[in-house]
Scaffold this motif. Structure first.
Motif, PDB file in Angstrom:
ATOM      1  N   ILE A 156       0.861  -1.183   0.000  1.00 23.32           N
ATOM      2  CA  ILE A 156       0.000   0.000   0.000  1.00 23.32           C
ATOM      3  C   ILE A 156       0.902   1.239   0.000  1.00 23.32           C
ATOM      4  CG2 ILE A 156      -1.812   1.257   1.237  1.00 23.32           C
ATOM      5  CD1 ILE A 156      -2.611  -1.416   2.549  1.00 23.32           C
ATOM      6  N   THR A 157       0.525   2.241  -0.799  1.00 22.85           N
ATOM      7  CA  THR A 157       1.293   3.489  -0.856  1.00 22.85           C
ATOM      8  C   THR A 157       0.347   4.688  -0.807  1.00 22.85           C
ATOM      9  OG1 THR A 157       1.202   3.683  -3.265  1.00 22.85           O
ATOM     10  CG2 THR A 157       3.035   2.426  -2.349  1.00 22.85           C
ATOM     11  N   ASP A 158       0.917   5.850  -0.513  1.00 18.13           N
ATOM     12  CA  ASP A 158       0.157   7.099  -0.629  1.00 18.13           C
ATOM     13  C   ASP A 158      -0.254   7.287  -2.079  1.00 18.13           C
ATOM     14  OD1 ASP A 158       0.640   7.817   2.042  1.00 18.13           O
ATOM     15  OD2 ASP A 158       2.389   9.022   1.532  1.00 18.13           O
ATOM     16  N   LYS A 159      -1.399   7.909  -2.303  1.00 13.27           N
ATOM     17  CA  LYS A 159      -1.810   8.227  -3.673  1.00 13.27           C
ATOM     18  C   LYS A 159      -0.934   9.318  -4.278  1.00 13.27           C
ATOM     19  CE  LYS A 159      -6.588   6.801  -3.928  1.00 13.27           C
ATOM     20  NZ  LYS A 159      -7.991   7.210  -4.050  1.00 13.27           N
ATOM     21  N   GLU A 160      -0.458  10.218  -3.444  1.00 11.95           N
ATOM     22  CA  GLU A 160       0.402  11.302  -3.899  1.00 11.95           C
ATOM     23  C   GLU A 160       1.535  11.492  -2.900  1.00 11.95           C
ATOM     24  OE1 GLU A 160      -1.728  14.903  -4.775  1.00 11.95           O
ATOM     25  OE2 GLU A 160      -3.293  13.840  -5.860  1.00 11.95           O
ATOM     26  N   SER A 161       2.524  12.235  -3.295  1.00  7.70           N
ATOM     27  CA  SER A 161       3.655  12.508  -2.416  1.00  7.70           C
ATOM     28  C   SER A 161       3.365  13.770  -1.609  1.00  7.70           C
ATOM     29  CB  SER A 161       4.923  12.677  -3.252  1.00  7.70           C
ATOM     30  OG  SER A 161       6.013  12.907  -2.414  1.00  7.70           O
ATOM     31  N   TRP A 162       2.649  13.590  -0.492  1.00  5.37           N
ATOM     32  CA  TRP A 162       2.246  14.729   0.326  1.00  5.37           C
ATOM     33  C   TRP A 162       3.293  15.116   1.357  1.00  5.37           C
ATOM     34  CZ3 TRP A 162      -1.828  10.792   0.276  1.00  5.37           C
ATOM     35  CH2 TRP A 162      -2.852  11.087  -0.614  1.00  5.37           C
ATOM     36  N   ASN A 165       4.835   7.522   1.346  1.00  8.46           N
ATOM     37  CA  ASN A 165       4.895   6.496   2.383  1.00  8.46           C
ATOM     38  C   ASN A 165       4.484   5.145   1.803  1.00  8.46           C
ATOM     39  OD1 ASN A 165       5.683   8.282   4.362  1.00  8.46           O
ATOM     40  ND2 ASN A 165       3.623   8.651   5.107  1.00  8.46           N
ATOM     41  N   PHE A 166       5.108   4.080   2.319  1.00  2.02           N
ATOM     42  CA  PHE A 166       4.847   2.721   1.852  1.00  2.02           C
ATOM     43  C   PHE A 166       4.527   1.810   3.031  1.00  2.02           C
ATOM     44  CE2 PHE A 166       7.892   4.630  -1.023  1.00  2.02           C
ATOM     45  CZ  PHE A 166       7.434   4.292  -2.284  1.00  2.02           C
ATOM     46  N   LEU A 167       3.608   0.866   2.823  1.00  6.98           N
ATOM     47  CA  LEU A 167       3.411  -0.257   3.743  1.00  6.98           C
ATOM     48  C   LEU A 167       3.953  -1.475   3.023  1.00  6.98           C
ATOM     49  CD1 LEU A 167       2.097  -1.503   6.362  1.00  6.98           C
ATOM     50  CD2 LEU A 167       0.242  -2.170   4.832  1.00  6.98           C
ATOM     51  N   TYR A 168       4.862  -2.188   3.679  1.00  7.84           N
ATOM     52  CA  TYR A 168       5.501  -3.359   3.083  1.00  7.84           C
ATOM     53  C   TYR A 168       4.848  -4.650   3.559  1.00  7.84           C
ATOM     54  CZ  TYR A 168       8.952  -0.102   1.390  1.00  7.84           C
ATOM     55  OH  TYR A 168       9.547   0.943   0.737  1.00  7.84           O
ATOM     56  N   ALA A 169       5.136  -5.737   2.876  1.00  6.47           N
ATOM     57  CA  ALA A 169       4.523  -7.029   3.152  1.00  6.47           C
ATOM     58  C   ALA A 169       4.866  -7.569   4.538  1.00  6.47           C
ATOM     59  CB  ALA A 169       4.911  -8.041   2.077  1.00  6.47           C
ATOM     60  N   ASP A 170       5.896  -7.059   5.170  1.00  2.00           N
ATOM     61  CA  ASP A 170       6.214  -7.485   6.537  1.00  2.00           C
ATOM     62  C   ASP A 170       5.488  -6.611   7.569  1.00  2.00           C
ATOM     63  OD1 ASP A 170       7.635  -5.109   6.342  1.00  2.00           O
ATOM     64  OD2 ASP A 170       9.457  -5.917   7.239  1.00  2.00           O
ATOM     65  N   SER A 171       4.529  -5.802   7.114  1.00  2.00           N
ATOM     66  CA  SER A 171       3.711  -4.897   7.932  1.00  2.00           C
ATOM     67  C   SER A 171       4.476  -3.692   8.461  1.00  2.00           C
ATOM     68  CB  SER A 171       3.039  -5.634   9.097  1.00  2.00           C
ATOM     69  OG  SER A 171       2.130  -6.571   8.595  1.00  2.00           O
ATOM     70  N   SER A 172       5.673  -3.455   7.973  1.00  2.03           N
ATOM     71  CA  SER A 172       6.395  -2.244   8.356  1.00  2.03           C
ATOM     72  C   SER A 172       6.024  -1.125   7.392  1.00  2.03           C
ATOM     73  CB  SER A 172       7.901  -2.478   8.332  1.00  2.03           C
ATOM     74  OG  SER A 172       8.346  -2.721   7.021  1.00  2.03           O
ATOM     75  N   SER A 173       6.211   0.100   7.844  1.00  3.19           N
ATOM     76  CA  SER A 173       5.936   1.238   6.965  1.00  3.19           C
ATOM     77  C   SER A 173       7.135   2.171   6.985  1.00  3.19           C
ATOM     78  CB  SER A 173       4.664   1.970   7.404  1.00  3.19           C
ATOM     79  OG  SER A 173       4.786   2.462   8.710  1.00  3.19           O
TER      80      SER A 173
END
Length: 170
Positions: free
Chosen positions: A140-146, A152-160
Protein backbone atom coordinates in the motif's frame (compact mmCIF):
# COMPACT_ATOMS: atom_id res chain seq x y z
CA UNK A 1 12.28 65.27 38.50
CA UNK A 2 12.50 63.92 35.03
CA UNK A 3 9.52 62.63 33.16
CA UNK A 4 9.50 58.94 32.21
CA UNK A 5 10.29 58.72 28.56
CA UNK A 6 8.45 56.47 26.03
CA UNK A 7 9.90 54.55 23.12
CA UNK A 8 11.34 56.53 20.29
CA UNK A 9 10.29 55.74 16.75
CA UNK A 10 13.69 54.21 16.02
CA UNK A 11 13.50 51.90 19.04
CA UNK A 12 10.01 50.80 18.05
CA UNK A 13 11.12 50.04 14.49
CA UNK A 14 14.11 48.02 15.75
CA UNK A 15 11.83 45.94 18.03
CA UNK A 16 9.38 45.34 15.16
CA UNK A 17 12.24 44.32 12.85
CA UNK A 18 13.51 41.81 15.41
CA UNK A 19 10.02 40.37 15.90
CA UNK A 20 9.58 40.15 12.12
CA UNK A 21 12.91 38.36 11.71
CA UNK A 22 12.05 35.86 14.43
CA UNK A 23 8.65 35.22 12.86
CA UNK A 24 10.30 34.80 9.47
CA UNK A 25 12.61 32.16 10.88
CA UNK A 26 9.95 30.47 13.03
CA UNK A 27 7.25 30.08 10.39
CA UNK A 28 9.10 27.66 8.05
CA UNK A 29 10.40 25.67 11.02
CA UNK A 30 6.87 25.34 12.41
CA UNK A 31 5.52 24.28 9.02
CA UNK A 32 8.28 21.67 8.76
CA UNK A 33 7.39 20.26 12.19
CA UNK A 34 3.71 20.09 11.24
CA UNK A 35 4.51 18.33 7.95
CA UNK A 36 6.74 15.81 9.74
CA UNK A 37 4.04 15.11 12.32
CA UNK A 38 1.51 14.47 9.54
CA UNK A 39 3.98 12.13 7.87
CA UNK A 40 4.38 10.20 11.14
CA UNK A 41 0.59 10.03 11.57
CA UNK A 42 0.26 8.73 8.01
CA UNK A 43 2.84 6.00 8.71
CA UNK A 44 0.76 5.02 11.73
CA UNK A 45 -2.36 4.88 9.54
CA UNK A 46 -0.50 2.59 7.14
CA UNK A 47 0.47 0.26 10.01
CA UNK A 48 -3.20 0.16 11.04
CA UNK A 49 -4.13 -0.80 7.48
CA UNK A 50 -1.41 -3.45 7.67
CA UNK A 51 -3.05 -4.99 10.74
CA UNK A 52 -6.41 -5.03 8.95
CA UNK A 53 -4.77 -6.60 5.89
CA UNK A 54 -3.10 -9.28 8.02
CA UNK A 55 -6.47 -10.15 9.57
CA UNK A 56 -8.02 -10.36 6.10
CA UNK A 57 -5.18 -12.60 4.87
CA UNK A 58 -5.50 -14.92 7.87
CA UNK A 59 -9.22 -15.30 7.25
CA UNK A 60 -8.65 -16.04 3.54
CA UNK A 61 -6.10 -18.90 3.67
CA UNK A 62 -3.04 -16.62 3.50
CA UNK A 63 -4.10 -15.09 0.16
CA UNK A 64 -3.94 -11.42 -0.65
CA UNK A 65 -7.18 -9.73 -1.65
CA UNK A 66 -7.96 -9.08 -5.30
CA UNK A 67 -8.41 -5.32 -5.44
CA UNK A 68 -8.39 -2.52 -7.94
CA UNK A 69 -5.47 -0.14 -7.43
CA UNK A 70 -7.88 2.62 -6.42
CA UNK A 71 -10.98 4.40 -7.59
CA UNK A 72 -11.57 7.88 -8.94
CA UNK A 73 -14.70 8.56 -6.88
CA UNK A 74 -16.69 7.06 -4.04
CA UNK A 75 -19.50 6.20 -6.45
CA UNK A 76 -17.43 3.63 -8.36
CA UNK A 77 -18.42 0.10 -7.37
CA UNK A 78 -15.01 -1.58 -7.25
CA UNK A 79 -13.29 -3.84 -4.74
CA UNK A 80 -10.67 -1.46 -3.30
CA UNK A 81 -8.85 -1.08 0.02
CA UNK A 82 -11.53 1.09 1.57
CA UNK A 83 -14.37 -1.29 0.73
CA UNK A 84 -12.72 -4.66 1.38
CA UNK A 85 -10.76 -3.78 4.54
CA UNK A 86 -13.41 -1.55 6.15
CA UNK A 87 -14.98 -4.45 8.13
CA UNK A 88 -11.58 -4.99 9.80
CA UNK A 89 -11.29 -1.37 10.96
CA UNK A 90 -13.32 0.77 13.36
CA UNK A 91 -13.85 3.69 10.99
CA UNK A 92 -13.47 4.75 7.38
CA UNK A 93 -11.21 7.57 8.62
CA UNK A 94 -8.44 4.95 8.82
CA UNK A 95 -8.08 5.38 5.05
CA UNK A 96 -7.23 9.10 5.31
CA UNK A 97 -3.67 10.35 5.48
CA UNK A 98 -3.65 13.52 7.64
CA UNK A 99 -1.73 15.36 4.89
CA UNK A 100 -4.36 14.51 2.24
CA UNK A 101 -6.78 17.37 1.67
CA UNK A 102 -8.43 16.15 -1.56
CA UNK A 103 -8.20 12.44 -2.43
CA UNK A 104 -9.93 11.02 0.66
CA UNK A 105 -12.99 13.22 0.20
CA UNK A 106 -13.14 12.41 -3.51
CA UNK A 107 -12.40 8.67 -3.55
CA UNK A 108 -12.67 7.44 0.05
CA UNK A 109 -8.98 6.69 0.46
CA UNK A 110 -5.60 8.41 0.51
CA UNK A 111 -3.90 5.13 -0.40
CA UNK A 112 -3.33 2.86 -3.40
CA UNK A 113 -3.12 -0.94 -3.47
CA UNK A 114 -0.25 -2.66 -5.30
CA UNK A 115 -2.40 -4.78 -7.62
CA UNK A 116 0.60 -6.87 -8.72
CA UNK A 117 0.03 -8.81 -5.50
CA UNK A 118 -3.65 -9.61 -6.20
CA UNK A 119 -4.72 -13.07 -5.09
CA UNK A 120 -1.19 -14.27 -4.34
CA UNK A 121 -0.41 -16.54 -1.43
CA UNK A 122 1.81 -14.74 1.08
CA UNK A 123 4.66 -17.11 0.20
CA UNK A 124 4.47 -16.08 -3.49
CA UNK A 125 4.77 -12.32 -3.13
CA UNK A 126 7.34 -10.65 -5.37
CA UNK A 127 8.04 -7.20 -6.78
CA UNK A 128 10.60 -6.18 -9.42
CA UNK A 129 12.15 -9.64 -9.11
CA UNK A 130 12.40 -9.38 -5.32
CA UNK A 131 11.22 -12.60 -3.67
CA UNK A 132 11.45 -13.86 -0.10
CA UNK A 133 12.02 -10.30 1.16
CA UNK A 134 8.69 -9.06 2.54
CA UNK A 135 10.45 -5.97 3.91
CA UNK A 136 11.05 -4.86 0.29
CA UNK A 137 7.64 -5.67 -1.25
CA UNK A 138 5.26 -2.66 -1.09
CA UNK A 139 1.56 -3.41 -0.69
CA UNK A 140 0.00 0.00 0.00
CA UNK A 141 1.29 3.49 -0.86
CA UNK A 142 0.16 7.10 -0.63
CA UNK A 143 -1.81 8.23 -3.67
CA UNK A 144 0.40 11.30 -3.90
CA UNK A 145 3.66 12.51 -2.42
CA UNK A 146 2.25 14.73 0.33
CA UNK A 147 5.16 14.43 2.74
CA UNK A 148 8.57 16.09 2.98
CA UNK A 149 10.15 12.62 2.91
CA UNK A 150 8.19 11.65 -0.22
CA UNK A 151 5.68 8.83 -0.51
CA UNK A 152 4.90 6.50 2.38
CA UNK A 153 4.85 2.72 1.85
CA UNK A 154 3.41 -0.26 3.74
CA UNK A 155 5.50 -3.36 3.08
CA UNK A 156 4.52 -7.03 3.15
CA UNK A 157 6.21 -7.48 6.54
CA UNK A 158 3.71 -4.90 7.93
CA UNK A 159 6.39 -2.24 8.36
CA UNK A 160 5.94 1.24 6.97
CA UNK A 161 8.47 3.74 5.73
CA UNK A 162 8.81 6.97 3.80
CA UNK A 163 11.84 5.54 2.01
CA UNK A 164 11.48 3.11 -0.90
CA UNK A 165 13.26 -0.15 -0.11
CA UNK A 166 12.87 -1.78 -3.48
CA UNK A 167 14.79 -1.53 -6.73
CA UNK A 168 15.04 -3.75 -9.77
CA UNK A 169 17.42 -6.61 -9.09
CA UNK A 170 17.55 -6.23 -5.28
Amino acid sequence: MSKPRGFSLTEMLVVLAIIGALAGIGYPVTRSFIAKSREAACLTQLRLLGVALQTYVQEHNDKMPELATGRASKTEDLPVLETVLLPYLETADAFQCPADKVQFEKSGSSYLWNSTQNGLHVSQLSFFGIKDRPDKIPLITDKESWHPGGTNFLYADSSSSSKPRFAAGN
